[in-house]
Design a protein around this motif. Structure first.
Motif, PDB file in Angstrom:
ATOM      1  N   LYS A  28      18.199 -50.004-109.072  1.00  0.00           N
ATOM      2  CA  LYS A  28      16.855 -50.540-108.839  1.00  0.00           C
ATOM      3  C   LYS A  28      16.908 -52.034-108.543  1.00  0.00           C
ATOM      4  O   LYS A  28      17.421 -52.804-109.361  1.00  0.00           O
ATOM      5  N   GLU A  43      20.882 -47.933-114.120  1.00  0.00           N
ATOM      6  CA  GLU A  43      20.558 -47.238-115.366  1.00  0.00           C
ATOM      7  C   GLU A  43      20.996 -45.789-115.385  1.00  0.00           C
ATOM      8  O   GLU A  43      21.293 -45.191-114.353  1.00  0.00           O
ATOM      9  N   GLU A  44      21.041 -45.276-116.579  1.00  0.00           N
ATOM     10  CA  GLU A  44      21.421 -43.896-116.826  1.00  0.00           C
ATOM     11  C   GLU A  44      20.396 -42.972-116.178  1.00  0.00           C
ATOM     12  O   GLU A  44      19.191 -43.207-116.267  1.00  0.00           O
ATOM     13  N   TYR A  45      20.887 -41.920-115.556  1.00  0.00           N
ATOM     14  CA  TYR A  45      19.998 -40.928-114.940  1.00  0.00           C
ATOM     15  C   TYR A  45      19.488 -39.977-116.017  1.00  0.00           C
ATOM     16  O   TYR A  45      20.263 -39.454-116.819  1.00  0.00           O
ATOM     17  N   LEU A  46      18.198 -39.762-116.040  1.00  0.00           N
ATOM     18  CA  LEU A  46      17.609 -38.822-116.995  1.00  0.00           C
ATOM     19  C   LEU A  46      17.054 -37.632-116.242  1.00  0.00           C
ATOM     20  O   LEU A  46      16.374 -37.798-115.221  1.00  0.00           O
ATOM     21  N   VAL A  95      14.175 -48.436-105.238  1.00  0.00           N
ATOM     22  CA  VAL A  95      14.874 -47.569-106.188  1.00  0.00           C
ATOM     23  C   VAL A  95      15.662 -46.508-105.436  1.00  0.00           C
ATOM     24  O   VAL A  95      15.148 -45.857-104.542  1.00  0.00           O
ATOM     25  N   LYS A 130       6.602 -36.809-105.993  1.00  0.00           N
ATOM     26  CA  LYS A 130       7.022 -37.967-105.202  1.00  0.00           C
ATOM     27  C   LYS A 130       7.752 -37.640-103.921  1.00  0.00           C
ATOM     28  O   LYS A 130       7.699 -38.411-102.969  1.00  0.00           O
ATOM     29  N   ILE A 146      10.638 -44.672-117.706  1.00  0.00           N
ATOM     30  CA  ILE A 146      11.257 -44.879-116.391  1.00  0.00           C
ATOM     31  C   ILE A 146      10.822 -46.219-115.826  1.00  0.00           C
ATOM     32  O   ILE A 146      11.615 -46.987-115.310  1.00  0.00           O
ATOM     33  N   GLU A 147       9.533 -46.494-115.892  1.00  0.00           N
ATOM     34  CA  GLU A 147       9.051 -47.779-115.385  1.00  0.00           C
ATOM     35  C   GLU A 147       7.660 -48.055-115.934  1.00  0.00           C
ATOM     36  O   GLU A 147       6.946 -47.151-116.347  1.00  0.00           O
ATOM     37  N   GLU A 204       8.769 -35.613-114.998  1.00  0.00           N
ATOM     38  CA  GLU A 204       8.215 -36.963-115.009  1.00  0.00           C
ATOM     39  C   GLU A 204       6.688 -36.908-115.092  1.00  0.00           C
ATOM     40  O   GLU A 204       6.056 -36.150-114.369  1.00  0.00           O
ATOM     41  N   VAL A 252      18.047 -43.121-106.231  1.00  0.00           N
ATOM     42  CA  VAL A 252      18.584 -42.151-107.178  1.00  0.00           C
ATOM     43  C   VAL A 252      19.434 -41.202-106.346  1.00  0.00           C
ATOM     44  O   VAL A 252      18.925 -40.575-105.418  1.00  0.00           O
TER      45      VAL A 252
HETATM   46  P1  AMP Z   1      10.311 -45.911-109.551  1.00  0.00           P
HETATM   47  O1  AMP Z   1      10.009 -46.549-108.208  1.00  0.00           O
HETATM   48  O2  AMP Z   1      10.854 -46.827-110.564  1.00  0.00           O
HETATM   49  O3  AMP Z   1       9.149 -45.057-109.997  1.00  0.00           O
HETATM   50  O4  AMP Z   1      11.459 -44.868-109.275  1.00  0.00           O
HETATM   51  C1  AMP Z   1      11.332 -43.908-108.269  1.00  0.00           C
HETATM   52  C2  AMP Z   1      11.688 -42.580-108.830  1.00  0.00           C
HETATM   53  O5  AMP Z   1      13.059 -42.534-109.148  1.00  0.00           O
HETATM   54  C3  AMP Z   1      10.987 -42.250-110.132  1.00  0.00           C
HETATM   55  O6  AMP Z   1       9.723 -41.752-109.918  1.00  0.00           O
HETATM   56  C4  AMP Z   1      11.919 -41.235-110.734  1.00  0.00           C
HETATM   57  O7  AMP Z   1      11.631 -39.963-110.208  1.00  0.00           O
HETATM   58  C5  AMP Z   1      13.267 -41.681-110.258  1.00  0.00           C
HETATM   59  N1  AMP Z   1      13.953 -42.416-111.337  1.00  0.00           N
HETATM   60  C6  AMP Z   1      13.845 -43.735-111.623  1.00  0.00           C
HETATM   61  N2  AMP Z   1      14.597 -44.058-112.688  1.00  0.00           N
HETATM   62  C7  AMP Z   1      15.211 -42.913-113.088  1.00  0.00           C
HETATM   63  C8  AMP Z   1      16.118 -42.574-114.137  1.00  0.00           C
HETATM   64  N3  AMP Z   1      16.601 -43.496-114.992  1.00  0.00           N
HETATM   65  N4  AMP Z   1      16.511 -41.299-114.229  1.00  0.00           N
HETATM   66  C9  AMP Z   1      16.074 -40.368-113.371  1.00  0.00           C
HETATM   67  N5  AMP Z   1      15.225 -40.619-112.364  1.00  0.00           N
HETATM   68  C10 AMP Z   1      14.783 -41.872-112.216  1.00  0.00           C
END
Ligand code: AMP
Ligand code: GLY
Length: 426
Positions: free
Chosen positions: A147, A189-192, A157, A218, A286-287, A196, A159
């Motif tokens: 990220k 970061e660690e993938y979870l 971001v 998404k 996550i955010e 969501e 993934v």
């Molecule tokens: P964000 O823009 O931060 O919302 O990230 C975009 C998408 O990436 C998120 O909606 C999640 O689906 C995925 N994502 C972000 N961080 C992680 C995480 N640590 N583990 C798994 N999926 C993630």
């Protein structure tokens, strides 16, 4: 009373629509303005030609019109400090200060504060040196989550379970600087793996009130396939957000963050939006976003029974802890209609037909414009959001998709599985 809504997407159309509906029910006199708004918003509010990021022009306008309350939709003006500027000028405005909005504008700040607060989170590391980040990335097993620290218009971001793609993402952000300064720092970061959910809360110095959990789809195509987008559709209620999960969200996420904000001397006023991954009944952060979600707001405000303006005013006055935020126990769905090509380069300028024919659902406009002949045409990636409510998700879905078929434009794309039951859910 005069209210100015900043922004011009589906979220802002939903906000303006709810404010207008509540005013007509309560008999309140309300004069609505939007900057810049869009053709759908223009049916309910006076749209002014000022961009959402032109803070000084917005301030001049609000002073000149003696706006009683300004509501900020998008994150960019918050990160620019619009709330600080308005308050210095003695104007009431809904949204967090610049220092508080950093919870969205800097992912490393958000991670550090969530960690200090004890919010359940994935493991993470922050890097400022490309070679160090690359070495760390190669030591970790996939999938990889990379990220860019700053605001990158939803594109920061990555993934991926492909190491080469992960390395490319890191290089683009840190070495090639495709996001500019936003990539000076990167979080790995660690993938979870889980489901969501988005939980919005109205937060102020007195406490917070949660919205019900909402789920956003998404990826651009059915079955969560294809590129990540700003959101292809939302629904509530969400099966995975049981009472036990929501109790953890309240205590372990919002409760702990509220306490942390106090410790670091920040009074957070506005919407705090947590994106959470629910893994075996445990929510992980996550955010954070510092604003209403888009398209979460479209569903959240459809279900909100309380008066929105009163709720926003309670936040500005630090009285949200006593505010009775009530939601209908119904289901709601928002299906987003996008332009062909989105989220990459997409078509623009195609005429849109059928909005006025929609019954038992309604259309919120997002990426639209009016052309020289006065027709409403496509003008953005996410063009429209079709919202419907029902006693059950299936009912809401049926009404929404019936309306989706009535609205036409060249290159119309949408997912057919918004709010569809997932495997394993009864
Ligand atoms: P964000 O823009 O931060 O919302 O990230 C975009 C998408 O990436 C998120 O909606 C999640 O689906 C995925 N994502 C972000 N961080 C992680 C995480 N640590 N583990 C798994 N999926 C993630
Ligand atoms: N729908 C996700 C967001 O508003 O950031």
């Amino acid at each position: 009373m005069k209210v100015l809504v900043i922004g011009g997407g589906g979220r802002e159309h939903a906000i303006v629509r709810k404010l207008a509906n509540d005013a007509s029910h309560s008999g309140r006199e309300l004069e609505l303005f939007a900057a810049p708004g869009n053709p759908g918003i223009a049916e309910l509010a006076q749209c002014v030609r000022i961009g959402a990021e032109d803070v000084e022009a917005l301030l001049d306008f609000a002073k000149r019109e003696a706006i009683d309350l300004t509501v900020v939709g998008p994150e960019a003006p918050l990160a620019l400090g619009i709330v600080d500027r308005f308050e210095e000028a003695g104007l009431r405005i809904f949204g967090p200060h610049k220092a508080a909005a950093a919870i969205e504008a800097s992912k490393s700040f958000a991670r550090a504060e969530a960690e200090a607060a004890g919010v359940p989170s994935p493991k993470y590391r922050v890097f400022e040196v490309y070679e160090e980040a690359l070495a760390y990335l190669r030591e970790q097993h996939g999938p990889w989550v990379i990220k860019a620290d700053g605001l990158a218009a939803g594109k920061g971001v990555t993934v991926t379970d492909d190491l080469a793609a992960a390395e490319a993402a890191l290089r683009l952000a840190m070495a090639d600087k495709v996001f500019g300064e936003a990539g000076n720092r990167v979080v790995i970061e660690e993938y979870l793996e889980g489901e969501e959910i988005s939980v919005l809360a109205l937060v102020d110095g007195s406490g917070f009130q949660l919205f019900p959990a909402i789920e956003d789809h998404k990826q651009v195509n059915d079955g969560d396939k294809g590129s990540n987008t700003g959101g292809m559709g939302t629904f509530a209620p969400v099966g995975v957000a049981t009472d036990e999960v929501m109790a953890k969200v309240r205590d372990e996420v919002f409760g702990r963050m509220a306490k942390r904000f106090k410790e670091i001397g920040i009074t957070y006023r506005g919407v705090l939006f947590a994106g959470l991954m629910v893994v075996d009944g445990q929510p992980y952060l996550i955010e954070f976003n510092a604003r209403f979600g888009d398209p979460e707001t479209q569903v959240g405000l459809e279900l909100l029974e309380s008066d929105l303006l009163a709720a926003l005013e309670a936040v500005v006055a630090d009285r949200v802890a006593e505010f009775p935020l009530r939601f209908a126990r119904d289901a709601a769905v928002c299906v987003v209609l996008t332009a062909q090509g989105y989220p990459d380069a997409y078509r623009k300028g195609d005429g849109i037909e059928g909005i006025a024919q929609v019954r038992d659902a309604y259309v919120l406009q997002a990426g639209t414009a009016t052309d020289a002949k006065g027709r409403v045409v496509t003008n953005g990636g996410r063009v429209l959001g079709v919202v419907a409510r029902g006693g059950t998700l299936d009912e809401a879905r049926a009404l929404a998709y019936h309306a989706v078929d009535q609205v036409q434009f060249v290159g119309k794309h949408f997912r057919t599985d918004i709010g569809a039951r997932r495997k394993g859910e009864g």
